[in-house]
Design a protein around this motif. Structure first.
Motif, PDB file in Angstrom:
ATOM      1  N   VAL A 192       0.823  -1.204   0.000  1.00 28.99           N
ATOM      2  CA  VAL A 192       0.000   0.000   0.000  1.00 28.99           C
ATOM      3  C   VAL A 192       0.861   1.260   0.000  1.00 28.99           C
ATOM      4  CG1 VAL A 192      -0.219   0.207   2.524  1.00 28.99           C
ATOM      5  CG2 VAL A 192      -2.070   1.027   1.042  1.00 28.99           C
ATOM      6  N   ASP A 193       2.113   1.154   0.488  1.00 29.42           N
ATOM      7  CA  ASP A 193       2.997   2.325   0.472  1.00 29.42           C
ATOM      8  C   ASP A 193       3.272   2.801  -0.947  1.00 29.42           C
ATOM      9  OD1 ASP A 193       3.133   2.306   3.196  1.00 29.42           O
ATOM     10  OD2 ASP A 193       5.065   1.284   3.312  1.00 29.42           O
ATOM     11  N   ASP A 194       3.271   1.880  -1.908  1.00 29.14           N
ATOM     12  CA  ASP A 194       3.494   2.271  -3.295  1.00 29.14           C
ATOM     13  C   ASP A 194       2.360   3.165  -3.787  1.00 29.14           C
ATOM     14  OD1 ASP A 194       5.819   0.729  -3.357  1.00 29.14           O
ATOM     15  OD2 ASP A 194       4.702  -1.073  -3.913  1.00 29.14           O
ATOM     16  N   LEU A 195       1.119   2.797  -3.459  1.00 30.45           N
ATOM     17  CA  LEU A 195      -0.021   3.628  -3.820  1.00 30.45           C
ATOM     18  C   LEU A 195      -0.030   4.917  -3.003  1.00 30.45           C
ATOM     19  CD1 LEU A 195      -1.098   0.451  -4.112  1.00 30.45           C
ATOM     20  CD2 LEU A 195      -3.228   1.625  -4.657  1.00 30.45           C
ATOM     21  N   MET A 196       0.388   4.814  -1.727  1.00 34.65           N
ATOM     22  CA  MET A 196       0.348   5.966  -0.838  1.00 34.65           C
ATOM     23  C   MET A 196       1.262   7.085  -1.354  1.00 34.65           C
ATOM     24  SD  MET A 196      -1.081   6.906   2.138  1.00 34.65           S
ATOM     25  CE  MET A 196      -1.419   5.385   3.033  1.00 34.65           C
ATOM     26  N   ARG A 197       2.426   6.712  -1.850  1.00 29.55           N
ATOM     27  CA  ARG A 197       3.352   7.744  -2.328  1.00 29.55           C
ATOM     28  C   ARG A 197       2.748   8.529  -3.487  1.00 29.55           C
ATOM     29  NH1 ARG A 197       7.361   3.850  -0.892  1.00 29.55           N
ATOM     30  NH2 ARG A 197       7.094   2.771  -2.890  1.00 29.55           N
ATOM     31  N   ARG A 198       2.126   7.835  -4.421  1.00 24.42           N
ATOM     32  CA  ARG A 198       1.550   8.521  -5.583  1.00 24.42           C
ATOM     33  C   ARG A 198       0.292   9.302  -5.191  1.00 24.42           C
ATOM     34  NH1 ARG A 198       2.223   3.367  -7.746  1.00 24.42           N
ATOM     35  NH2 ARG A 198      -0.015   3.194  -8.160  1.00 24.42           N
ATOM     36  N   ILE A 217       1.355  12.536  -3.596  1.00 27.92           N
ATOM     37  CA  ILE A 217       1.783  13.515  -4.592  1.00 27.92           C
ATOM     38  C   ILE A 217       0.565  14.261  -5.137  1.00 27.92           C
ATOM     39  CG2 ILE A 217       2.772  13.797  -6.900  1.00 27.92           C
ATOM     40  CD1 ILE A 217       4.688  11.496  -6.227  1.00 27.92           C
ATOM     41  N   ALA A 218      -0.497  13.483  -5.429  1.00 29.26           N
ATOM     42  CA  ALA A 218      -1.735  14.101  -5.906  1.00 29.26           C
ATOM     43  C   ALA A 218      -2.350  14.988  -4.825  1.00 29.26           C
ATOM     44  CB  ALA A 218      -2.721  13.015  -6.334  1.00 29.26           C
ATOM     45  N   LEU A 219      -2.282  14.569  -3.558  1.00 33.03           N
ATOM     46  CA  LEU A 219      -2.810  15.366  -2.461  1.00 33.03           C
ATOM     47  C   LEU A 219      -2.078  16.708  -2.354  1.00 33.03           C
ATOM     48  CD1 LEU A 219      -4.427  15.768   0.200  1.00 33.03           C
ATOM     49  CD2 LEU A 219      -2.635  14.456   1.364  1.00 33.03           C
ATOM     50  N   TYR A 220      -0.766  16.676  -2.460  1.00 29.68           N
ATOM     51  CA  TYR A 220       0.003  17.924  -2.376  1.00 29.68           C
ATOM     52  C   TYR A 220      -0.337  18.863  -3.540  1.00 29.68           C
ATOM     53  CZ  TYR A 220       2.694  15.308   1.070  1.00 29.68           C
ATOM     54  OH  TYR A 220       3.078  14.575   2.157  1.00 29.68           O
ATOM     55  N   GLU A 221      -0.600  18.274  -4.706  1.00 25.83           N
ATOM     56  CA  GLU A 221      -1.027  19.093  -5.844  1.00 25.83           C
ATOM     57  C   GLU A 221      -2.371  19.752  -5.559  1.00 25.83           C
ATOM     58  OE1 GLU A 221       0.441  19.993  -8.649  1.00 25.83           O
ATOM     59  OE2 GLU A 221       2.271  19.008  -7.940  1.00 25.83           O
ATOM     60  N   ALA A 222      -3.276  18.995  -4.903  1.00 25.32           N
ATOM     61  CA  ALA A 222      -4.587  19.558  -4.545  1.00 25.32           C
ATOM     62  C   ALA A 222      -4.429  20.714  -3.560  1.00 25.32           C
ATOM     63  CB  ALA A 222      -5.480  18.476  -3.960  1.00 25.32           C
ATOM     64  N   LYS A 223      -3.501  20.597  -2.635  1.00 25.38           N
ATOM     65  CA  LYS A 223      -3.276  21.670  -1.668  1.00 25.38           C
ATOM     66  C   LYS A 223      -2.640  22.891  -2.343  1.00 25.38           C
ATOM     67  CE  LYS A 223      -3.014  19.083   2.657  1.00 25.38           C
ATOM     68  NZ  LYS A 223      -4.023  19.915   3.329  1.00 25.38           N
TER      69      LYS A 223
END
Length: 400
Positions: free
Chosen positions: A370-376, A379-385
């Protein structure tokens, strides 16, 4: 060595009282409903033997009828305790009717000692048989717990209930046989004496019930201990503020979901959600308001996610939702439902608005954890912020 039946039955009273007191001390004031029903069973058993011992001093009809009611009701309470420990059980109507039907007929037909004794033992035998059937049936609750244990670490304590079920069966089976035997003798002996009378079957009944009460107490203590250990284990893997999985349990349970998705070639997505401006909420409204915001957000996530999805608090104000069989529109749908729920509840329950940013990622061929999905997804979350908060973004390469 001659055994005195009144003494044997009086000792049952003392044994029942001691068992009830011990169980009360063990479970304490914050016992589960099943443990309380078990205590009620032991108290009614002690009450039944007390009434039986008092029947020799006059008002025999009243005391014996009440003792039969106490014994029948105690067995029903034990069945309800098993219902809570082992899951749904057959025989609900019989266990409700027995304490209501048996004692009145016993009292009305008291002069016919053979009939009323056979009548009482017939109902008690039926109740004991239903208890035995509950104990030997496959345990659906245990099967579900074992499936959960594959993905919840350290959940072995409290799962295996074979020992306490065996102890209760060791108590119930001989008691059933003795009750059936005494009821059968009553049909052929119309002058069946009181249980305190000098009869060989009464002696065997008293000895068998001493054994049964001892095994039952041990079985109930083990059942309560297993229930408590399982509850503590689950509590240790649950975030106390939101009621969702903590980060460790979320990671552990995700292993099975990812394996299932790969095995059946089904889509799976991970959403990472972060409450916007939580530090500002803490500064403006206090830490207690911030904790209430976290609890409300966790409640909304739990209410809006689909059955079969996995949600957990994976960071301070960060939440993860692992979505099984999730196509590209799944994260958008959850995002919309969650924002609508927050808009309806936050202002009323918190006194201020609450919003969040989110990112999501889709399971890829090379993902092993799940860490593999979590990293990506992060990244999308930081873009949303960075894009102004209060929005959902997909991982690079995906469009929503």
């Amino acid at each position: 060595m001659a055994l005195d039946n009144p003494t044997l039955f009086n000792l049952l009273l003392l044994q029942g009282l001691a068992a009830a007191l011990l169980m009360l001390i063990l479970v304490g004031r914050h016992a589960s409903m099943a443990a309380r029903l078990a205590v009620g069973f032991l108290l009614l058993q002690a009450g039944g033997w007390s009434l039986l011992a008092s029947s020799g001093g006059g008002h025999e009809r009243l005391f014996l009828s009440l003792s039969m009611a106490a014994f029948s009701l105690s067995l029903s309470l034990l069945w309800w305790a098993l219902l809570l420990w082992l899951g749904p059980q057959p025989g609900r109507a019989l266990l409700i009717l027995a304490p209501l039907l048996m004692p009145p007929v016993y009292a009305l037909q008291f002069e016919d000692s053979g009939f009323r004794t056979a009548w009482a033992h017939a109902w008690l035998t039926v109740q004991l048989v239903m208890l035995a059937l509950s104990l030997i049936r496959p345990d659906k609750a245990l099967g579900q717990q074992r499936r959960q244990a594959k993905t919840w670490p350290n959940t072995t304590p409290g799962l295996d209930n074979r020992r306490w079920r065996a102890l209760l069966l060791a108590a119930i089976v001989p008691a059933t046989g003795l009750s059936l035997l005494r009821g059968g003798i009553a049909l052929s002996d119309l002058q069946m004496l009181s249980p305190l009378g000098p009869s060989g079957i009464n002696t065997w009944l008293a000895l068998g019930l001493h054994w049964a009460l001892t095994c039952t107490l041990l079985g109930l203590v083990l059942a309560w201990r297993g229930e408590t250990e399982l509850a503590l284990t689950r509590l240790a893997q649950t975030d106390g503020l939101t009621g969702l999985c903590d980060a460790r349990a979320f990671a552990a349970r995700s292993v099975d979901m990812i394996s299932m998705a790969r095995r059946h070639q089904e889509p799976l997505a991970l959403m990472v959600l972060d409450i916007d401006q939580l530090s500002a909420i803490n500064a403006s409204h206090g830490l207690e308001a911030g904790n209430k915001a976290l609890a409300l957000f966790g409640s909304c996530v739990q209410a809006q996610m689909r059955l079969g999805d996995l949600a957990g608090r994976v960071g301070g104000e960060e939440f993860g939702v692992l979505m099984a069989r999730c196509e590209g529109q799944g994260p958008q749908a959850l995002d919309k439902r969650l924002r609508e729920a927050l808009a309806q509840r936050a202002k009323e329950e918190l006194g201020f608005e609450l919003n969040f940013s989110a990112g999501w990622a889709k399971l890829r061929h090379g993902d092993r954890h799940v860490d593999d999905l979590m990293r990506r997804a992060e990244i999308a979350l930081y873009e949303a912020k960075r894009g102004g908060r209060g929005r959902l973004m997909a991982e690079p390469g995906l469009e929503i």
